[in-house]
Structure formats: C-alpha cells, structure tokens
Enzyme design. Sequence first.
Site, PDB file in Angstrom:
ATOM      1  N   TYR A   1       0.747 -11.848  15.871  1.00  0.00           N
ATOM      2  CA  TYR A   1       0.266 -11.867  14.489  1.00  0.00           C
ATOM      3  C   TYR A   1       1.438 -11.947  13.515  1.00  0.00           C
ATOM      4  O   TYR A   1       1.436 -12.755  12.577  1.00  0.00           O
ATOM      5  CB  TYR A   1      -0.562 -10.616  14.223  1.00  0.00           C
ATOM      6  CG  TYR A   1      -1.194 -10.556  12.846  1.00  0.00           C
ATOM      7  CD1 TYR A   1      -2.344 -11.274  12.571  1.00  0.00           C
ATOM      8  CD2 TYR A   1      -0.633  -9.785  11.831  1.00  0.00           C
ATOM      9  CE1 TYR A   1      -2.935 -11.227  11.314  1.00  0.00           C
ATOM     10  CE2 TYR A   1      -1.208  -9.727  10.578  1.00  0.00           C
ATOM     11  CZ  TYR A   1      -2.364 -10.454  10.322  1.00  0.00           C
ATOM     12  OH  TYR A   1      -2.930 -10.406   9.074  1.00  0.00           O
TER      13      TYR A   1
ATOM     14  N   SER B   1       0.769 -11.802   5.100  1.00  0.00           N
ATOM     15  CA  SER B   1       0.666 -10.371   5.380  1.00  0.00           C
ATOM     16  C   SER B   1       1.975  -9.704   5.015  1.00  0.00           C
ATOM     17  O   SER B   1       3.036 -10.357   5.011  1.00  0.00           O
ATOM     18  CB  SER B   1       0.383 -10.157   6.875  1.00  0.00           C
ATOM     19  OG  SER B   1       0.529  -8.806   7.257  1.00  0.00           O
TER      20      SER B   1
END
Length: 240
Positions: free
Chosen positions: A148, A135
């Site tokens: 996350y 990400s």
Amino acid sequence: MDLKGKHVLLTGGTNGIGKALAFQLRDAGANVVVTGRNAERVAAMRAEGFEVIEAGLSNAAGVDALVDGWGDRALDVLINNAGQLVDHDFRKMPPDSDAADDAIYANLNAPIRLATALMSHLQSRPEASIVNVTSGLAIAPAARQPVYCATKSGLRFYTLALREQLKGTRIKVIEALPPVVDTQMNDGNPMKKMPVEECARQILKAILNDREEANIGMTKALRFAESLSPGLAKRVTLRF
C-alpha cells in the site's frame, strides 16, 4: 473551482471516503458519476440517485470498461479515489502475490491509465482538475503495509510530475493525503481514525480552492516532521 454544473467522475464512490465525497460534491452542485464493484453498494448509490458505472479497477479490463462506460461525455473533474489495502506482512504469513498485484494495479496503474485515457476530455474544458487521493503513508511507510505504501508513494510522485507537465494549462492537479480514516479498509487498525465525512470535506475544500496539496488531519503533523527530518518521520510510521 466552482463545482456548480461540473461533471465529476469519482472512482471508489460507493463506500468509505468516496461515498461521503459523492454526497458532498452533489451538494456543491456537481453532476457526479461514481464507480463501484460491490453489487449491494452499487444498488444503494443508485437508489440515492447517483449514476454508477460498475467497474473493478484491479486490472486493465476494469479500467477499459470504465472508460467505455464514460464514452464521449464532458469531464471536468477526475477523482482517483479507489484503492485497495492488502495484507503483506512476512512476520505473520507468506503474502498473497496475486492480491498484491491487484492492489498495485488498483492503486497505481488504474489512476495513471484513467488520467491518460481521459486527458483529452479534460483538456477540452474551460477548466478542469485531476484529484489523486494518496495517503499520509506516501510520505513515510508503515512496516505492515509495504505494498500500500509503495503504491501510494508512487502515485504521489506521478502526481507531482504530472502537475509540472500541466503547469500553465487549464488543468489543475491536486493531491489529497488522508490520515487513517474510519473506513472498512481500516477495520482492526488500533490508531485513532478520522470520520469519513470530515476527510471528504477537506478533499472538497481543496478542490473548491484549487489547492495543489491537501494534507489532511494527522498528515499535517507528519509532513511537518518530514520537513524537519525525513528519518524522524520514517521512524514514527515504520512502527505501525
């Protein structure tokens, strides 16, 4: 890599980026097997002609079930795409530690275990690839998503180290760093979202071109900011 006739295992391939990527990989000539855990989505992908191995990857049992389901088949490309986003914001409420554990396992432990378990399959092929989907938040974190961000940055560093280990072998190690994408995971996120099809297209392009790193969409700008000033990149993302 020319994907015609290649055997691809794509985790999290029944929804979001993974689903779009599954269709694009098949259009490129690959034999694609996807994983999923939602019965309705699994059935929908099977109706589209895909083989689906049912497995949740938030624990060791799910990873083992996937490896067992793959068996001794040839494997040319492993794409670790499955991921979980968990609310972990003390400003709102006490976080759920069990949910955090599930996300940590799915986002970090599972890709490591799959790469380990399936490495011999990849090593036996004339050419192979491991694709880890991290990400843009692996570069600089967002305050509201610490778990996350931690797992994706962990997977990023694992990917960098693994690439160095496999340098000179027939296995390419690719990292794809998406921005905020228009998936169910990001429902409620007010930021502008990239369409899943475009994100998948750029991941596919990286595989076809054997690119080590695919900075997708706004992640390119974040990588540029980070190259100029890591502190600046953090100040930008921490607000979200």
